[in-house]
Design a protein around this motif. Structure first.
Motif, PDB file in Angstrom:
ATOM      1  N   LYS A  27       1.872   5.829  -1.857  1.00  0.00           N
ATOM      2  CA  LYS A  27       1.791   4.948  -0.690  1.00  0.00           C
ATOM      3  C   LYS A  27       1.393   5.729   0.560  1.00  0.00           C
ATOM      4  CE  LYS A  27       2.745   1.187   1.805  1.00  0.00           C
ATOM      5  NZ  LYS A  27       2.038  -0.096   1.678  1.00  0.00           N
ATOM      6  N   VAL A  29      -0.790   7.995   1.071  1.00  0.00           N
ATOM      7  CA  VAL A  29      -2.212   8.314   1.282  1.00  0.00           C
ATOM      8  C   VAL A  29      -3.118   7.086   1.148  1.00  0.00           C
ATOM      9  CG1 VAL A  29      -1.976  10.716   0.591  1.00  0.00           C
ATOM     10  CG2 VAL A  29      -2.508   9.006  -1.145  1.00  0.00           C
ATOM     11  N   PRO A  31      -4.046   3.107   2.530  1.00  0.00           N
ATOM     12  CA  PRO A  31      -5.467   3.239   2.199  1.00  0.00           C
ATOM     13  C   PRO A  31      -6.221   4.164   3.161  1.00  0.00           C
ATOM     14  CG  PRO A  31      -5.160   1.281   3.535  1.00  0.00           C
ATOM     15  CD  PRO A  31      -3.801   1.958   3.434  1.00  0.00           C
ATOM     16  N   ASN A  32      -5.487   4.862   4.050  1.00  0.00           N
ATOM     17  CA  ASN A  32      -6.149   5.664   5.087  1.00  0.00           C
ATOM     18  C   ASN A  32      -7.032   6.760   4.512  1.00  0.00           C
ATOM     19  OD1 ASN A  32      -4.888   4.142   7.070  1.00  0.00           O
ATOM     20  ND2 ASN A  32      -3.113   5.480   7.169  1.00  0.00           N
ATOM     21  N   LYS A  33      -6.561   7.424   3.445  1.00  0.00           N
ATOM     22  CA  LYS A  33      -7.324   8.531   2.858  1.00  0.00           C
ATOM     23  C   LYS A  33      -8.124   8.106   1.639  1.00  0.00           C
ATOM     24  CE  LYS A  33      -5.836  11.707   5.721  1.00  0.00           C
ATOM     25  NZ  LYS A  33      -6.745  12.376   6.672  1.00  0.00           N
ATOM     26  N   ASN A  90      -0.405  -0.732  -2.361  1.00  0.00           N
ATOM     27  CA  ASN A  90      -1.198  -0.567  -1.139  1.00  0.00           C
ATOM     28  C   ASN A  90      -0.828  -1.618  -0.098  1.00  0.00           C
ATOM     29  OD1 ASN A  90      -3.482   0.472   0.462  1.00  0.00           O
ATOM     30  ND2 ASN A  90      -4.471  -1.463  -0.050  1.00  0.00           N
ATOM     31  N   THR A 148       7.295  -3.370   5.369  1.00  0.00           N
ATOM     32  CA  THR A 148       5.877  -3.648   5.119  1.00  0.00           C
ATOM     33  C   THR A 148       5.696  -4.519   3.886  1.00  0.00           C
ATOM     34  OG1 THR A 148       5.723  -1.584   3.867  1.00  0.00           O
ATOM     35  CG2 THR A 148       5.130  -1.497   6.206  1.00  0.00           C
ATOM     36  N   THR A 206     -15.584   6.947  -0.894  1.00  0.00           N
ATOM     37  CA  THR A 206     -14.418   7.683  -0.392  1.00  0.00           C
ATOM     38  C   THR A 206     -14.858   8.938   0.351  1.00  0.00           C
ATOM     39  OG1 THR A 206     -13.008   6.903  -2.210  1.00  0.00           O
ATOM     40  CG2 THR A 206     -12.297   8.895  -1.047  1.00  0.00           C
ATOM     41  N   THR A 215      -3.039  15.374   1.085  1.00  0.00           N
ATOM     42  CA  THR A 215      -3.762  14.360   0.319  1.00  0.00           C
ATOM     43  C   THR A 215      -4.059  14.865  -1.085  1.00  0.00           C
ATOM     44  OG1 THR A 215      -4.844  13.678   2.382  1.00  0.00           O
ATOM     45  CG2 THR A 215      -5.717  12.765   0.333  1.00  0.00           C
TER      46      THR A 215
END
Length: 304
Positions: A27, A29, A31-33, A90, A148, A206, A215
């Motif tokens: 969780k 990483v 969806p930012n990475k 996610n 969340t 990506t 990461t």
């Protein structure tokens, strides 16, 4: 309990500790990475390569008549299982995901009763009831706190639980016929084929240059731990114990996730997690541990 059964229970314990930790590590990483589909692409590709390297030392052929079942196991236990879970994780909270996944033992018991004609013992019913009450308490009090949570994400995780439970039951007959490595290697190959259309676009877009050391460590944990080792542990355990016993260990995942969230909140200083910690949740986690014990405990044989 025989030596092999002890090893099977240790394998199940190890697998579900890894899964429980995975909820918060993965969780962190997404969806930012990296997006969920790209993450699953790396999971299945990396683990498939590792399984087939080991498989190269095992000379065992699979009967043509068993390939349809292996293909179905690849679809349910690898592709849909992982895609649904990571897309759900996610969107929703780690604790929600770990709680919902405890539906697996109930589904496994139902599928086993219908497909494998497995007897539902009193211990199993009591264990599932105690574990389920603990899970319901976690859900009830979890919803009262800020977080969340996501309805869509929770639905994805629930569908993942259905898919994984059916896989655990369907793969059991293959365990009696083939080496576990043979089964998991083919299942991952077919799972990769099913997953490819969903993951290829996400992986090609990506931005790997944005990856930090954390990461890469998270991705390595998911590929090597959550996928390769955990599947290896589970497939070994399934060759020794029934699907319902194997499924019951999933009740440990909320406990592990709860401990991980506590560490993040009170040791590492992530204050957003501290509001999820209370006495009711601690009691609930203890209940799911008792549930696992009751389900896995064999009834005493009556003396003549």
């Amino acid at each position: 309990m025989s030596k092999n059964n002890y090893k099977a229970h240790l394998a199940l314990l190890g697998a579900n500790v890894i899964y429980g930790a995975n909820h918060i590590i993965a969780k962190g990483v997404m969806p930012n990475k990296i997006g969920p589909s790209a993450f699953v692409f790396l999971r299945i590709l990396g683990a498939s390569l590792l399984f087939w390297i080991i498989k190269s030392f095992i000379k065992e052929k699979v009967d043509k008549k068993d390939f349809p079942l292996l293909i179905l196991c690849g679809l349910l236990g690898v592709a849909s299982n992982q895609l649904l879970f990571f897309h759900g994780l996610n969107l929703t909270s780690p604790i929600d995901a770990s709680i919902i996944i405890t539906a697996v033992p109930v589904m496994v018991l139902i599928f086993s009763a219908f497909l494998l004609k497995e007897k539902i013992t009193t211990n199993k019913l009591i264990g599932i009831t105690i574990g389920a009450i603990g899970a319901i308490l976690l859900i009830w009090y979890g919803k009262k706190a800020e977080g969340t949570s996501s309805v869509l994400g929770n639905i994805y995780v629930l569908l993942n639980a259905c898919s994984y439970a059916l896989y655990m039951v369907l793969v059991k007959p293959l365990m009696k016929k083939y080496n576990p490595i043979t089964i998991i290697s083919w299942a991952f190959l077919f799972g990769f084929i099913f997953m490819f259309p969903f993951g290829i676009q996400d992986i090609t877009t990506t931005n790997f240059e944005a990856f930090t050391l954390n990461t890469y460590l998270a991705v390595a944990f998911v590929v090597l731990g959550t996928t390769f080792l955990a599947y290896l542990f589970n497939i070994y355990a399934l060759s020794k114990v029934s699907p319902s016993i194997s499924g019951s260990y999933i009740y440990l995942q909320p406990v592990v996730s709860f401990i991980m969230v506590s560490l993040y909140a009170f040791v590492l200083g992530y204050n957003e997690y501290s509001q999820d910690i209370n006495l009711i949740k601690i009691i609930s986690c203890l209940m799911v541990v008792v549930g696992v014990y009751m389900i896995s405990k064999k009834p005493r044989k009556k003396l003549a």
